[in-house]
Scaffold this motif. Sequence first.
Motif, PDB file in Angstrom:
ATOM      1  N   LYS A 102     118.463 110.950 -63.009  1.00  0.00           N
ATOM      2  CA  LYS A 102     119.355 111.290 -64.113  1.00  0.00           C
ATOM      3  C   LYS A 102     120.311 110.138 -64.426  1.00  0.00           C
ATOM      4  O   LYS A 102     120.815 110.027 -65.544  1.00  0.00           O
ATOM      5  CB  LYS A 102     120.182 112.526 -63.758  1.00  0.00           C
ATOM      6  CG  LYS A 102     121.134 112.319 -62.586  1.00  0.00           C
ATOM      7  CD  LYS A 102     121.882 113.587 -62.200  1.00  0.00           C
ATOM      8  CE  LYS A 102     122.816 113.325 -61.014  1.00  0.00           C
ATOM      9  NZ  LYS A 102     123.511 114.548 -60.577  1.00  0.00           N
ATOM     10  N   CYS A 103     120.542 109.276 -63.444  1.00  0.00           N
ATOM     11  CA  CYS A 103     121.507 108.190 -63.570  1.00  0.00           C
ATOM     12  C   CYS A 103     121.085 107.151 -64.604  1.00  0.00           C
ATOM     13  O   CYS A 103     121.904 106.656 -65.380  1.00  0.00           O
ATOM     14  CB  CYS A 103     121.678 107.547 -62.199  1.00  0.00           C
ATOM     15  SG  CYS A 103     123.077 106.463 -62.061  1.00  0.00           S
ATOM     16  N   ASN A 104     119.814 106.828 -64.609  1.00  0.00           N
ATOM     17  CA  ASN A 104     119.234 105.936 -65.606  1.00  0.00           C
ATOM     18  C   ASN A 104     117.714 106.019 -65.460  1.00  0.00           C
ATOM     19  O   ASN A 104     117.142 105.402 -64.565  1.00  0.00           O
ATOM     20  CB  ASN A 104     119.695 104.486 -65.433  1.00  0.00           C
ATOM     21  CG  ASN A 104     119.294 103.610 -66.611  1.00  0.00           C
ATOM     22  OD1 ASN A 104     118.264 103.822 -67.236  1.00  0.00           O
ATOM     23  ND2 ASN A 104     120.093 102.605 -66.916  1.00  0.00           N
ATOM     24  N   PRO A 105     117.048 106.777 -66.348  1.00  0.00           N
ATOM     25  CA  PRO A 105     115.607 106.988 -66.207  1.00  0.00           C
ATOM     26  C   PRO A 105     114.750 106.016 -66.997  1.00  0.00           C
ATOM     27  O   PRO A 105     113.618 106.345 -67.362  1.00  0.00           O
ATOM     28  CB  PRO A 105     115.445 108.410 -66.751  1.00  0.00           C
ATOM     29  CG  PRO A 105     116.470 108.484 -67.839  1.00  0.00           C
ATOM     30  CD  PRO A 105     117.636 107.643 -67.378  1.00  0.00           C
ATOM     31  N   HIS A 106     115.268 104.818 -67.262  1.00  0.00           N
ATOM     32  CA  HIS A 106     114.463 103.853 -68.013  1.00  0.00           C
ATOM     33  C   HIS A 106     113.133 103.627 -67.277  1.00  0.00           C
ATOM     34  O   HIS A 106     113.115 103.425 -66.054  1.00  0.00           O
ATOM     35  CB  HIS A 106     115.214 102.528 -68.153  1.00  0.00           C
ATOM     36  CG  HIS A 106     114.593 101.585 -69.123  1.00  0.00           C
ATOM     37  ND1 HIS A 106     113.462 100.853 -68.833  1.00  0.00           N
ATOM     38  CD2 HIS A 106     114.930 101.252 -70.399  1.00  0.00           C
ATOM     39  CE1 HIS A 106     113.134 100.104 -69.868  1.00  0.00           C
ATOM     40  NE2 HIS A 106     114.001 100.332 -70.836  1.00  0.00           N
ATOM     41  N   PRO A 107     112.004 103.640 -67.986  1.00  0.00           N
ATOM     42  CA  PRO A 107     110.696 103.514 -67.325  1.00  0.00           C
ATOM     43  C   PRO A 107     110.557 102.281 -66.453  1.00  0.00           C
ATOM     44  O   PRO A 107     109.908 102.334 -65.400  1.00  0.00           O
ATOM     45  CB  PRO A 107     109.711 103.489 -68.500  1.00  0.00           C
ATOM     46  CG  PRO A 107     110.416 104.214 -69.603  1.00  0.00           C
ATOM     47  CD  PRO A 107     111.871 103.884 -69.430  1.00  0.00           C
ATOM     48  N   GLU A 108     111.149 101.153 -66.859  1.00  0.00           N
ATOM     49  CA  GLU A 108     111.019  99.940 -66.044  1.00  0.00           C
ATOM     50  C   GLU A 108     111.798 100.067 -64.740  1.00  0.00           C
ATOM     51  O   GLU A 108     111.391  99.520 -63.706  1.00  0.00           O
ATOM     52  CB  GLU A 108     111.486  98.716 -66.839  1.00  0.00           C
ATOM     53  CG  GLU A 108     110.562  98.346 -67.984  1.00  0.00           C
ATOM     54  CD  GLU A 108     110.979  97.057 -68.657  1.00  0.00           C
ATOM     55  OE1 GLU A 108     111.053  96.014 -67.974  1.00  0.00           O
ATOM     56  OE2 GLU A 108     111.259  97.087 -69.877  1.00  0.00           O
ATOM     57  N   ILE A 109     112.916 100.786 -64.768  1.00  0.00           N
ATOM     58  CA  ILE A 109     113.682 101.018 -63.542  1.00  0.00           C
ATOM     59  C   ILE A 109     112.903 101.925 -62.604  1.00  0.00           C
ATOM     60  O   ILE A 109     112.792 101.663 -61.397  1.00  0.00           O
ATOM     61  CB  ILE A 109     115.056 101.623 -63.876  1.00  0.00           C
ATOM     62  CG1 ILE A 109     115.921 100.608 -64.628  1.00  0.00           C
ATOM     63  CG2 ILE A 109     115.770 102.085 -62.599  1.00  0.00           C
ATOM     64  CD1 ILE A 109     117.245 101.152 -65.107  1.00  0.00           C
ATOM     65  N   GLN A 112     118.819  99.515 -74.819  1.00  0.00           N
ATOM     66  CA  GLN A 112     118.703  99.113 -73.420  1.00  0.00           C
ATOM     67  C   GLN A 112     117.547  98.134 -73.254  1.00  0.00           C
ATOM     68  O   GLN A 112     116.457  98.359 -73.777  1.00  0.00           O
ATOM     69  CB  GLN A 112     118.491 100.332 -72.523  1.00  0.00           C
ATOM     70  CG  GLN A 112     118.578 100.015 -71.044  1.00  0.00           C
ATOM     71  CD  GLN A 112     118.676 101.265 -70.174  1.00  0.00           C
ATOM     72  OE1 GLN A 112     119.005 101.187 -69.002  1.00  0.00           O
ATOM     73  NE2 GLN A 112     118.396 102.434 -70.732  1.00  0.00           N
ATOM     74  N   ARG A 113     117.798  97.053 -72.507  1.00  0.00           N
ATOM     75  CA  ARG A 113     116.779  96.024 -72.283  1.00  0.00           C
ATOM     76  C   ARG A 113     116.821  95.596 -70.824  1.00  0.00           C
ATOM     77  O   ARG A 113     117.894  95.292 -70.286  1.00  0.00           O
ATOM     78  CB  ARG A 113     117.032  94.824 -73.200  1.00  0.00           C
ATOM     79  CG  ARG A 113     116.083  93.653 -73.001  1.00  0.00           C
ATOM     80  CD  ARG A 113     116.241  92.633 -74.136  1.00  0.00           C
ATOM     81  NE  ARG A 113     117.594  92.094 -74.227  1.00  0.00           N
ATOM     82  CZ  ARG A 113     117.989  90.961 -73.633  1.00  0.00           C
ATOM     83  NH1 ARG A 113     117.129  90.278 -72.896  1.00  0.00           N
ATOM     84  NH2 ARG A 113     119.224  90.524 -73.781  1.00  0.00           N
ATOM     85  N   CYS A 114     115.657  95.580 -70.182  1.00  0.00           N
ATOM     86  CA  CYS A 114     115.571  95.164 -68.785  1.00  0.00           C
ATOM     87  C   CYS A 114     115.097  93.716 -68.689  1.00  0.00           C
ATOM     88  O   CYS A 114     114.226  93.290 -69.459  1.00  0.00           O
ATOM     89  CB  CYS A 114     114.613  96.063 -68.017  1.00  0.00           C
ATOM     90  SG  CYS A 114     115.146  97.779 -67.896  1.00  0.00           S
ATOM     91  N   VAL A 115     115.681  92.964 -67.758  1.00  0.00           N
ATOM     92  CA  VAL A 115     115.319  91.564 -67.581  1.00  0.00           C
ATOM     93  C   VAL A 115     115.098  91.285 -66.097  1.00  0.00           C
ATOM     94  O   VAL A 115     115.603  91.994 -65.221  1.00  0.00           O
ATOM     95  CB  VAL A 115     116.416  90.617 -68.125  1.00  0.00           C
ATOM     96  CG1 VAL A 115     116.627  90.841 -69.610  1.00  0.00           C
ATOM     97  CG2 VAL A 115     117.726  90.808 -67.368  1.00  0.00           C
ATOM     98  N   THR A 116     114.342  90.227 -65.823  1.00  0.00           N
ATOM     99  CA  THR A 116     114.176  89.718 -64.460  1.00  0.00           C
ATOM    100  C   THR A 116     114.317  88.213 -64.500  1.00  0.00           C
ATOM    101  O   THR A 116     114.054  87.575 -65.522  1.00  0.00           O
ATOM    102  CB  THR A 116     112.800  90.079 -63.875  1.00  0.00           C
ATOM    103  OG1 THR A 116     111.768  89.560 -64.723  1.00  0.00           O
ATOM    104  CG2 THR A 116     112.636  91.582 -63.744  1.00  0.00           C
ATOM    105  N   GLY A 117     114.737  87.650 -63.392  1.00  0.00           N
ATOM    106  CA  GLY A 117     114.859  86.199 -63.310  1.00  0.00           C
ATOM    107  C   GLY A 117     115.982  85.621 -64.139  1.00  0.00           C
ATOM    108  O   GLY A 117     116.060  84.415 -64.342  1.00  0.00           O
ATOM    109  N   VAL A 118     116.872  86.484 -64.635  1.00  0.00           N
ATOM    110  CA  VAL A 118     118.007  86.035 -65.446  1.00  0.00           C
ATOM    111  C   VAL A 118     119.271  86.609 -64.828  1.00  0.00           C
ATOM    112  O   VAL A 118     119.417  87.828 -64.736  1.00  0.00           O
ATOM    113  CB  VAL A 118     117.889  86.501 -66.910  1.00  0.00           C
ATOM    114  CG1 VAL A 118     119.105  86.066 -67.703  1.00  0.00           C
ATOM    115  CG2 VAL A 118     116.612  85.974 -67.536  1.00  0.00           C
TER     116      VAL A 118
END
Length: 379
Positions: A41-48, A361-367
Amino acid sequence: MDRLDAFPPPAELVIDLDRIAAAYRELSAALPGVAVHYAMKCNPHPEILALLHALGSRFEIASAGELDALVAIGVDPAHVLSSNPVKPLPHIARQHAAGVWRFAVDSEDELDKLAVAAPGAAVVVRLAAHQIRSGVPSEGKFGIDADQAVTLLLAARERGLIPYGAAFHVGSQMLLPHAWRAPLRAVGYLMSKLAAEDLFLQMVNLGGGFPAKYAGKIPPLADYGATIGAALRDLPYPVAAVCEPGRALVAEAGRLQATVIGTAVRGGRRWAHLDVGAFNGLMESLETGNQLRFPVSDSRGSATRDRFHLTGPTCDSQDTIMFDVELSADLRAGDQVYLGSTGAYTTVYASRFNGFDAPVQRCVTGVAIETSDDAAYCG
């Protein structure tokens, strides 16, 4: 601001997935032997969800819709906890049919629903744990005392259900590691009482409440692990232990980028109106009486500073995020304000009140993004 097209794009919540991975590993190391079930419930973004699933995390849900999101990424429902103590009957049936078998309860009415919609299911009784106020108070709605829990679990056995475990929640953003001691003593009392009835529990659910860093210091997670580990060892007999963290895993990974849509001086106080506020992303500001203090910085980064009240774009006076925040003195419309530690509950609480959009909302890696460790704050 001279040109309308010079305004930055709408508010954006950037999530650093690398930071979530690090938080998961840190919490797991601090709680050896405790299975982590992310409170989605805290943040259900699919990438998370996909990241945590790949890391070995399990999950906790409150609805059939949340389970659908997990099944879509390959999560086995048998490893999912259904921890909402009061569930709609169709949700129970859908979860049970999919393979969920452990359900939280705190009333006989809920037992009756489980007996009908999830026959043979395992019951986890929710104990009250409201002796200490947390940073984001969330307790008081659910939970019963240990003697009531004995009666409820015996009633579960009579209904053909499995008396399986006990659960509690000390409250969100708990800054006192010793808050887990009293609830675990209550669990021990419950276990002893049930043993006299030839009934032995198999699991204790420690709930969530593990804190994230906002504008102040938090105790080391090792302190939580030491306190909880000692209390678990004091239980009458060994049981499996699980926890349901939320903000501890995702809050610090988020940075909300907002735009100043206007400034004003009222009663000698400076106000900065942002394109995102309490009703479309930062509801926890209202939940805590504006006591939850996000780390804040701005795009100007001027040496000359002033204090602002940060408020949202709607016409509601309650739509205010924080008071007396130090920012660049020459802040004006079109500038950007960055709010750290906003990865938890931001988008899930958002509405379109007054027609204003929720942040993208946008997910990033390596940044490496600025979050609570880097953004400045002066309160």
